[in-house]
Design a protein around this motif. Sequence first.
Motif, PDB file in Angstrom:
ATOM      1  N   THR A 133       0.858  -1.178   0.000  1.00 14.74           N
ATOM      2  CA  THR A 133       0.000   0.000   0.000  1.00 14.74           C
ATOM      3  C   THR A 133       0.897   1.232   0.000  1.00 14.74           C
ATOM      4  N   ALA A 178      -1.684  -1.301  -4.089  1.00 18.26           N
ATOM      5  CA  ALA A 178      -2.501  -0.088  -4.075  1.00 18.26           C
ATOM      6  C   ALA A 178      -1.568   1.113  -4.100  1.00 18.26           C
ATOM      7  N   PHE A 206      -4.616  -1.112  -7.983  1.00 19.02           N
ATOM      8  CA  PHE A 206      -5.573  -0.048  -7.701  1.00 19.02           C
ATOM      9  C   PHE A 206      -4.844   1.278  -7.754  1.00 19.02           C
ATOM     10  N   MET A 213      -8.877   4.713  -1.283  1.00 19.96           N
ATOM     11  CA  MET A 213      -8.615   3.345  -0.833  1.00 19.96           C
ATOM     12  C   MET A 213      -9.531   2.937   0.318  1.00 19.96           C
ATOM     13  N   LEU A 231     -10.642  -1.981  -2.493  1.00 18.69           N
ATOM     14  CA  LEU A 231      -9.516  -2.919  -2.460  1.00 18.69           C
ATOM     15  C   LEU A 231      -9.960  -4.341  -2.145  1.00 18.69           C
ATOM     16  N   ILE A 252      -6.435  -6.080  -2.526  1.00 19.55           N
ATOM     17  CA  ILE A 252      -5.287  -5.309  -3.006  1.00 19.55           C
ATOM     18  C   ILE A 252      -4.693  -4.551  -1.826  1.00 19.55           C
ATOM     19  N   GLY A 253      -3.371  -4.517  -1.740  1.00 19.63           N
ATOM     20  CA  GLY A 253      -2.706  -3.780  -0.679  1.00 19.63           C
ATOM     21  C   GLY A 253      -2.119  -4.673   0.390  1.00 19.63           C
TER      22      GLY A 253
END
Length: 282
Positions: A133, A178, A206, A213, A231, A252-253
Motif C-alpha cells: 500500500t 494499491a 488499484f 482506498m 480494495l 489489493i494492498g
Amino acid sequence: MDTCWLGTLDYPPMSVDGENITVTHSTVAYFGNAGITTSGSIEVSYCHVFAGGLIGLDTAGIYTGGYKAAGTHYHHNWVHDMREKCMRSDDIFLNITIHHNVLFNCGEPSGDQRKDGVGLIIKGLGHVIYANTIFQCELVSRCMPACASPYKPWVCKDDHCPLLIMTQNYNTFYFNNAQLNQTGQKCGCSAKYSDTTAGGKASGIFNGTYEQMKLSDVKHLNFQPTKDSPLVDAGVLVPPYTDRHVGTSPDIGAYEYGGEEWTAGCTGCSKSIDEARGVLFD
C-alpha cells in the motif's frame, strides 16, 4: 532484534551486510540519511522506519542494491515521513521480494526543494513485488524503469563488472498493489531515453488516493481496508503468493479486510502517527 533508534543523525543507523540475516520488530527514526541499509540476502520485516533523510541527499528509509543483494526480502514494514524515497532497490540488482509494506508521506514536507519523494524504486530485474500500500508521495508512488541499466564503475570488483541489464524489469512481477496513479517516471534512465512507461508485468493494481482506498484509520496506523473499500476482493490470484487470502479473491494492498491486523516496530513503541511525528492528518 528488538530495538528503537531515536534522535540519531549517524549514517546509517542500521546497516546489515551478510547472508541469511533477519532484522525484525525494530523502530528506526530521526536520522540524517538512509535508515536501514542491507547488502546480501537480508530479510527486513515488521520494522517501523520514519522521519529520515533529514540531512543527506538521495536517501531512502529502507535501501539495498548491487548484485550481492540477490535474495533480499522486505515484508510487513511501515515506512513514512521520509524527506525523499521510502523504499529502494538500486542498480544492478536481481531477485528481490517485496510485499505487505505500507509506504506513505514519501517526500515530506510537501514542497521540499529536492522534489524526490518516491514511494518505491525497483531497478534491475527478476523481482516479485505484491500486496503493498503506497500513498501520499510527492513525486510518484512507483518508479520501475524499463530502460537499460546505467554503467556505474564503482559496482565493479577485481576488474569484474556485472553485465548491464538492457531492459530492466522485463521479468519483474508487480501485482495486487494499491498506489497513486503515477508510475511512469524514468527513474535514473539516460536523458536520451524518452519512454516513461513503467517496467514490469503489472496486474491487480488499484490507482487512487488513500481517501479512495478507504483505509480504516490511517491516523492510528490501521491500514486495513474497510468493508466497502474498493480494495476488497479486487486482487488477482497468483499462486503460491496469494494462497492465504481471505474472501473470494485476494484484497489489493498490504492488509486484507478480516485478515491479520499486523503491526510494525519495536515492542511498546508508538502506535499512532501523532505519537510518531505529530499530527499529519486532520
